[in-house]
Design a protein around this motif. Structure first.
Motif, PDB file in Angstrom:
ATOM      1  N   ILE A   1     -10.602  -2.737   7.742  1.00 35.71           N
ATOM      2  CA  ILE A   1      -9.400  -2.057   7.266  1.00 35.71           C
ATOM      3  C   ILE A   1      -9.852  -1.193   6.097  1.00 35.71           C
ATOM      4  O   ILE A   1     -10.675  -1.625   5.285  1.00 35.71           O
ATOM      5  N   ILE A   2      -9.369   0.039   6.060  1.00 26.48           N
ATOM      6  CA  ILE A   2      -9.765   0.943   4.978  1.00 26.48           C
ATOM      7  C   ILE A   2      -8.530   1.317   4.166  1.00 26.48           C
ATOM      8  O   ILE A   2      -7.447   1.542   4.722  1.00 26.48           O
ATOM      9  N   ALA A   3      -8.705   1.344   2.864  1.00 24.52           N
ATOM     10  CA  ALA A   3      -7.650   1.773   1.947  1.00 24.52           C
ATOM     11  C   ALA A   3      -8.188   2.969   1.170  1.00 24.52           C
ATOM     12  O   ALA A   3      -9.250   2.896   0.564  1.00 24.52           O
ATOM     13  N   LEU A   4      -7.456   4.070   1.220  1.00 24.03           N
ATOM     14  CA  LEU A   4      -7.857   5.293   0.530  1.00 24.03           C
ATOM     15  C   LEU A   4      -6.838   5.619  -0.554  1.00 24.03           C
ATOM     16  O   LEU A   4      -5.640   5.676  -0.278  1.00 24.03           O
ATOM     17  N   SER A   5      -7.314   5.836  -1.757  1.00 24.59           N
ATOM     18  CA  SER A   5      -6.445   6.231  -2.866  1.00 24.59           C
ATOM     19  C   SER A   5      -6.311   7.736  -2.862  1.00 24.59           C
ATOM     20  O   SER A   5      -7.310   8.445  -2.949  1.00 24.59           O
ATOM     21  N   GLN A   6      -5.088   8.207  -2.796  1.00 24.29           N
ATOM     22  CA  GLN A   6      -4.851   9.642  -2.734  1.00 24.29           C
ATOM     23  C   GLN A   6      -4.595  10.248  -4.107  1.00 24.29           C
ATOM     24  O   GLN A   6      -4.975  11.375  -4.361  1.00 24.29           O
ATOM     25  N   GLU A   7      -3.937   9.517  -5.014  1.00 24.33           N
ATOM     26  CA  GLU A   7      -3.569  10.078  -6.318  1.00 24.33           C
ATOM     27  C   GLU A   7      -4.221   9.354  -7.488  1.00 24.33           C
ATOM     28  O   GLU A   7      -4.615   9.964  -8.458  1.00 24.33           O
ATOM     29  N   ASP A   8      -4.308   8.046  -7.398  1.00 26.89           N
ATOM     30  CA  ASP A   8      -4.842   7.209  -8.466  1.00 26.89           C
ATOM     31  C   ASP A   8      -6.114   6.537  -7.958  1.00 26.89           C
ATOM     32  O   ASP A   8      -6.049   5.770  -7.003  1.00 26.89           O
TER      33      ASP A   8
ATOM     34  N   ALA B   1       0.842  -1.204   0.000  1.00 27.98           N
ATOM     35  CA  ALA B   1       0.000   0.000   0.000  1.00 27.98           C
ATOM     36  C   ALA B   1       0.876   1.252   0.000  1.00 27.98           C
ATOM     37  O   ALA B   1       0.621   2.196  -0.758  1.00 27.98           O
ATOM     38  N   ARG B   2       1.895   1.278   0.832  1.00 27.64           N
ATOM     39  CA  ARG B   2       2.815   2.431   0.861  1.00 27.64           C
ATOM     40  C   ARG B   2       3.468   2.643  -0.488  1.00 27.64           C
ATOM     41  O   ARG B   2       3.581   3.762  -0.977  1.00 27.64           O
ATOM     42  N   ASP B   3       3.909   1.546  -1.119  1.00 31.60           N
ATOM     43  CA  ASP B   3       4.570   1.635  -2.429  1.00 31.60           C
ATOM     44  C   ASP B   3       3.646   2.201  -3.498  1.00 31.60           C
ATOM     45  O   ASP B   3       4.094   2.820  -4.460  1.00 31.60           O
ATOM     46  N   ASN B   4       2.337   1.962  -3.349  1.00 29.12           N
ATOM     47  CA  ASN B   4       1.354   2.432  -4.325  1.00 29.12           C
ATOM     48  C   ASN B   4       0.646   3.715  -3.891  1.00 29.12           C
ATOM     49  O   ASN B   4      -0.383   4.082  -4.466  1.00 29.12           O
ATOM     50  N   LYS B   5       1.171   4.364  -2.852  1.00 31.01           N
ATOM     51  CA  LYS B   5       0.618   5.632  -2.348  1.00 31.01           C
ATOM     52  C   LYS B   5      -0.850   5.494  -1.931  1.00 31.01           C
ATOM     53  O   LYS B   5      -1.697   6.323  -2.275  1.00 31.01           O
TER      54      LYS B   5
ATOM     55  N   THR C   1      -4.247   4.421 -14.530  1.00 35.08           N
ATOM     56  CA  THR C   1      -3.488   5.343 -13.698  1.00 35.08           C
ATOM     57  C   THR C   1      -3.448   6.688 -14.418  1.00 35.08           C
ATOM     58  O   THR C   1      -3.815   6.787 -15.594  1.00 35.08           O
ATOM     59  N   LEU C   2      -2.954   7.700 -13.746  1.00 38.24           N
ATOM     60  CA  LEU C   2      -2.885   9.030 -14.355  1.00 38.24           C
ATOM     61  C   LEU C   2      -2.009   9.007 -15.606  1.00 38.24           C
ATOM     62  O   LEU C   2      -2.369   9.572 -16.641  1.00 38.24           O
ATOM     63  N   ASP C   3      -0.873   8.320 -15.527  1.00 44.08           N
ATOM     64  CA  ASP C   3       0.010   8.238 -16.696  1.00 44.08           C
ATOM     65  C   ASP C   3      -0.648   7.484 -17.847  1.00 44.08           C
ATOM     66  O   ASP C   3      -0.512   7.859 -19.007  1.00 44.08           O
ATOM     67  N   GLN C   4      -1.364   6.395 -17.531  1.00 46.53           N
ATOM     68  CA  GLN C   4      -2.061   5.643 -18.578  1.00 46.53           C
ATOM     69  C   GLN C   4      -3.162   6.492 -19.210  1.00 46.53           C
ATOM     70  O   GLN C   4      -3.343   6.459 -20.425  1.00 46.53           O
ATOM     71  N   ALA C   5      -3.879   7.240 -18.398  1.00 47.35           N
ATOM     72  CA  ALA C   5      -4.946   8.101 -18.925  1.00 47.35           C
ATOM     73  C   ALA C   5      -4.365   9.175 -19.835  1.00 47.35           C
ATOM     74  O   ALA C   5      -4.922   9.467 -20.899  1.00 47.35           O
ATOM     75  N   ARG C   6      -3.238   9.750 -19.438  1.00 47.88           N
ATOM     76  CA  ARG C   6      -2.582  10.747 -20.293  1.00 47.88           C
ATOM     77  C   ARG C   6      -2.147  10.129 -21.608  1.00 47.88           C
ATOM     78  O   ARG C   6      -2.277  10.741 -22.668  1.00 47.88           O
TER      79      ARG C   6
ATOM     80  N   GLY D   1      -7.874   4.063  -8.757  1.00 46.58           N
ATOM     81  CA  GLY D   1      -7.943   2.605  -8.746  1.00 46.58           C
ATOM     82  C   GLY D   1      -6.865   1.929  -7.924  1.00 46.58           C
ATOM     83  O   GLY D   1      -6.866   0.705  -7.785  1.00 46.58           O
ATOM     84  N   ALA D   2      -5.943   2.686  -7.338  1.00 45.97           N
ATOM     85  CA  ALA D   2      -4.800   2.095  -6.639  1.00 45.97           C
ATOM     86  C   ALA D   2      -5.224   1.242  -5.448  1.00 45.97           C
ATOM     87  O   ALA D   2      -4.758   0.110  -5.289  1.00 45.97           O
TER      88      ALA D   2
END
Length: 160
Positions: A65-72, A29-33, A115-120, A74-75
């Motif tokens: 357990i909760i996982a929140l995506s901050q930048e992407d 999770a840390r590695d994927n922000k 991801t943001l890069d894929q969308a771009r 779908g992360a």
């Protein structure tokens, strides 16, 4: 505070998961922000009040357990979905994006978001396609004219 700036949230039940597996999940999770926390349901209800994730309150039953995506967006879904494949005891309860509560079986929808890069990249390819086609068309005109002139020249030489 993390909930107010998050793009998506995924809730899961972690009963039966070993400490080693949870440590690996946290590292991934840390590695994927992705913001990942084991939370008390009463505290999470307060934390998501007046945010777009208020809709998850009905899913807050049992260990969470909760996982929140901050930048992407779908992360978090990708991280928890991959973890759930390897751990039978880990169960995804619900997910939310844009203020909408989704069932756990819809995690593929969220996990497959680019991801943001894929969308771009997709956007750039869509924008470049007409330009590329125009360039090819413009380049073909002189070659067609040259072929036509060469054919006329060959015809006149044969006639002479």
């Amino acid at each position: 505070q993390a909930a107010s700036s998050a793009l998506s949230a995924v809730l899961a039940d972690y009963r039966g998961v070993t400490v080693e597996d949870m440590t690996a999940l946290r590292k991934n999770a840390r590695d994927n922000k992705v913001y990942l926390r084991v939370v008390r349901n009463t505290l999470l209800k307060r934390a998501v009040a007046d945010t777009e994730f208020e809709c998850i309150q009905d899913a807050l039953v049992g260990p969470t357990i909760i996982a929140l995506s901050q930048e992407d967006p779908g992360a978090a879904a990708r991280v928890l979905k991959d973890f759930a494949k390897e751990n039978d005891d880990f169960e995804i309860k619900a997910l939310s994006i844009g203020g909408n509560l989704m069932e756990a079986n819809q995690i593929d929808v969220l996990a497959k978001l680019p991801t943001l890069d894929q969308a771009r990249s997709i956007l750039m390819s869509v924008m470049l396609a007409p330009v590329t086609k125009l360039a090819r068309t413009v380049n073909e005109v002189p070659s067609k004219v040259t072929r036509a002139v060469a054919a006329v020249r060959d015809q006149k030489q044969e006639a002479a």
